[in-house]
Design an enzyme around this catalytic site. Structure first.
Site, PDB file in Angstrom:
ATOM      1  N   ASP A   1      -1.917  -1.428  10.558  1.00 13.53           N
ATOM      2  CA  ASP A   1      -2.075  -1.317   9.233  1.00 13.53           C
ATOM      3  C   ASP A   1      -2.799  -2.621   8.800  1.00 13.53           C
ATOM      4  O   ASP A   1      -3.142  -2.852   7.490  1.00 13.53           O
ATOM      5  CB  ASP A   1      -0.907  -1.147   8.196  1.00 13.53           C
TER       6      ASP A   1
ATOM      7  N   GLY B   1      10.706  -1.904   5.704  1.00 10.62           N
ATOM      8  CA  GLY B   1      10.935  -0.704   6.458  1.00 10.62           C
ATOM      9  C   GLY B   1      10.967   0.271   5.533  1.00 10.62           C
ATOM     10  O   GLY B   1      11.564   1.517   5.478  1.00 10.62           O
TER      11      GLY B   1
ATOM     12  N   GLY C   1       7.696   1.642   4.744  1.00  8.56           N
ATOM     13  CA  GLY C   1       6.125   2.370   4.686  1.00  8.56           C
ATOM     14  C   GLY C   1       5.242   1.824   3.601  1.00  8.56           C
ATOM     15  O   GLY C   1       4.245   2.494   3.328  1.00  8.56           O
ATOM     16  N   LEU C   2       5.605   0.415   3.162  1.00  5.86           N
ATOM     17  CA  LEU C   2       4.671  -0.157   2.096  1.00  5.86           C
ATOM     18  C   LEU C   2       3.785  -1.117   2.783  1.00  5.86           C
ATOM     19  O   LEU C   2       2.807  -1.947   1.968  1.00  5.86           O
ATOM     20  CB  LEU C   2       5.512  -0.320   0.985  1.00  5.86           C
TER      21      LEU C   2
ATOM     22  N   LYS D   1       0.937  -1.358  -0.027  1.00  2.00           N
ATOM     23  CA  LYS D   1      -0.081  -0.141   0.082  1.00  2.00           C
ATOM     24  C   LYS D   1       0.920   1.247  -0.014  1.00  2.00           C
ATOM     25  O   LYS D   1       1.971   1.092   0.389  1.00  2.00           O
ATOM     26  CB  LYS D   1      -0.940  -0.141   1.319  1.00  2.00           C
TER      27      LYS D   1
ATOM     28  N   GLY E   1       4.312  -4.251   3.802  1.00  2.00           N
ATOM     29  CA  GLY E   1       4.267  -5.535   3.136  1.00  2.00           C
ATOM     30  C   GLY E   1       4.015  -6.476   4.577  1.00  2.00           C
ATOM     31  O   GLY E   1       3.371  -7.349   4.324  1.00  2.00           O
ATOM     32  N   GLY E   2       4.588  -6.417   5.521  1.00  2.62           N
ATOM     33  CA  GLY E   2       4.443  -7.484   6.675  1.00  2.62           C
ATOM     34  C   GLY E   2       2.759  -7.444   7.087  1.00  2.62           C
ATOM     35  O   GLY E   2       2.504  -8.445   7.353  1.00  2.62           O
TER      36      GLY E   2
END
Ligand code: C5P
Length: 303
Positions: free
Chosen positions: A137, A97, A99-100, A8, A102-103
């Site tokens: 998130d 790390g 800001g997308l 995202k 992923g985790g």
């Protein structure tokens, strides 16, 4: 079962003063992008969850959100008297790390996928608190492609996807620590920023240039103060592309928006050749197909 987990970007991110629990109230317009991790789920005759990843630097122990999501659903299976096992292979393509998210996306896709894989029959209302417990998130990724998120991020109101279909992501070779970015935000802006609801019904119809004019990320000053190299990169990118470049989440990824795929691919090329930074043109709010939407769940393994 093969699952795709999209990244995202935070198109817009406003941050208020810290709450009593240390988290910050947010108002964020989040949108998925066409950059995916892949999760492959296989039944195991050993009654435990094992995780492997094709990137050696990604921890595969209980700290990985994929593991924690699977552990939450194993508890539900156990409550139904079933002792299930699972092997998970993670192909990591979303930078860590950055800001997308992923985790968080991996964890949300695991909750949805395992619910079907193990035939648990949990409703969206039952999965939502598990997602919130895993991270701020994670609930967004349970709920689709474009949403206005509030609370600490877990209150998700789906909205239309933005009119521009393309973003260019700039992926610097370093990350930004999210807790450190919020700490620096508190130092720079102790009373927080205003959490006015944007006029999202109008914003979703704006073209790329007009939308970039109104988007804000309140964590930019904090991330740029922590990592001055990121501030320099943003300035250089805005110069090279002659357009506004924003940061996603707490960084380190930067993005700008385009109405056409040709313009986006050209911009990615300029960033890579002139700034020597990895850049990729990605679709906003992409549609995609994986086994969660494609076929019924296999029979659960009963041990
Ligand atoms: O919820 P998540 O684990 O993603 O949050 C990571 C860190 O980011 C938190 O420990 C907190 O320091 C910060 N955070 C925050 N306010 C939010 C979301 C995250 O302060 N709304």
């Amino acid at each position: 079962m093969r699952l795709l987990a999209p990244a995202k970007i935070n198109l817009h991110l406003r941050v208020g003063p810290p709450r009593a629990d240390g988290f910050h109230p947010l108002l964020s317009w989040m949108c998925t992008i066409g950059l995916f991790d892949t999760l492959v789920l296989d039944p195991s005759d050993v009654a435990q969850v094992s995780l492997t990843c094709d990137r050696p630097w990604v921890p595969c122990d209980q700290t990985n959100l994929v593991h924690r999501a699977a552990a939450l659903l194993r508890e539900h299976a156990a409550a139904q008297g079933r002792n299930v096992g699972l092997r998970v292979g993670l192909e990591k393509r979303i930078p860590v790390g950055a800001g997308l998210g992923g985790g968080s996306s991996d964890a949300a896709r695991m909750l949805l996928g395992l619910n079907q894989f193990w035939g648990l029959g949990l409703s969206g209302d039952q999965l939502a608190p598990m997602a919130a417990a895993l991270g701020s998130d994670v609930p967004f990724f349970l709920n689709g492609q474009s949403a206005l998120c509030s609370g600490r991020g877990e209150v998700v109101q789906p909205v239309a996807a933005p009119k521009p279909h393309w973003a260019v992501l700039l992926l610097p070779p370093f990350g930004v620590s999210t807790p450190q970015a919020y700490q620096r935000f508190d130092q720079l802006c102790p009373s927080g920023c205003a959490l006015d609801r944007p006029d999202i019904e109008q914003w979703v119809h704006l073209s790329a240039d007009s939308l970039l004019d109104v988007l804000v990320n309140d964590l930019e000053a904090a991330a740029f103060s922590l990592v001055p190299e990121l501030a320099r990169l943003r300035d250089s990118a805005q110069g090279a592309l002659s357009r506004i470049v924003r940061m996603s989440g707490s960084g380190s990824s930067l993005f700008t928006l385009f109405d056409s795929d040709i313009a986006a691919h050209e911009a990615a090329h300029i960033v890579m050749s002139e700034l020597k930074i990895r850049a990729v043109a990605v679709r906003l709010a992409p549609t995609f197909e994986d086994d969660l939407t494609q076929r019924p769940a296999p029979a659960p393994v009963l041990l």
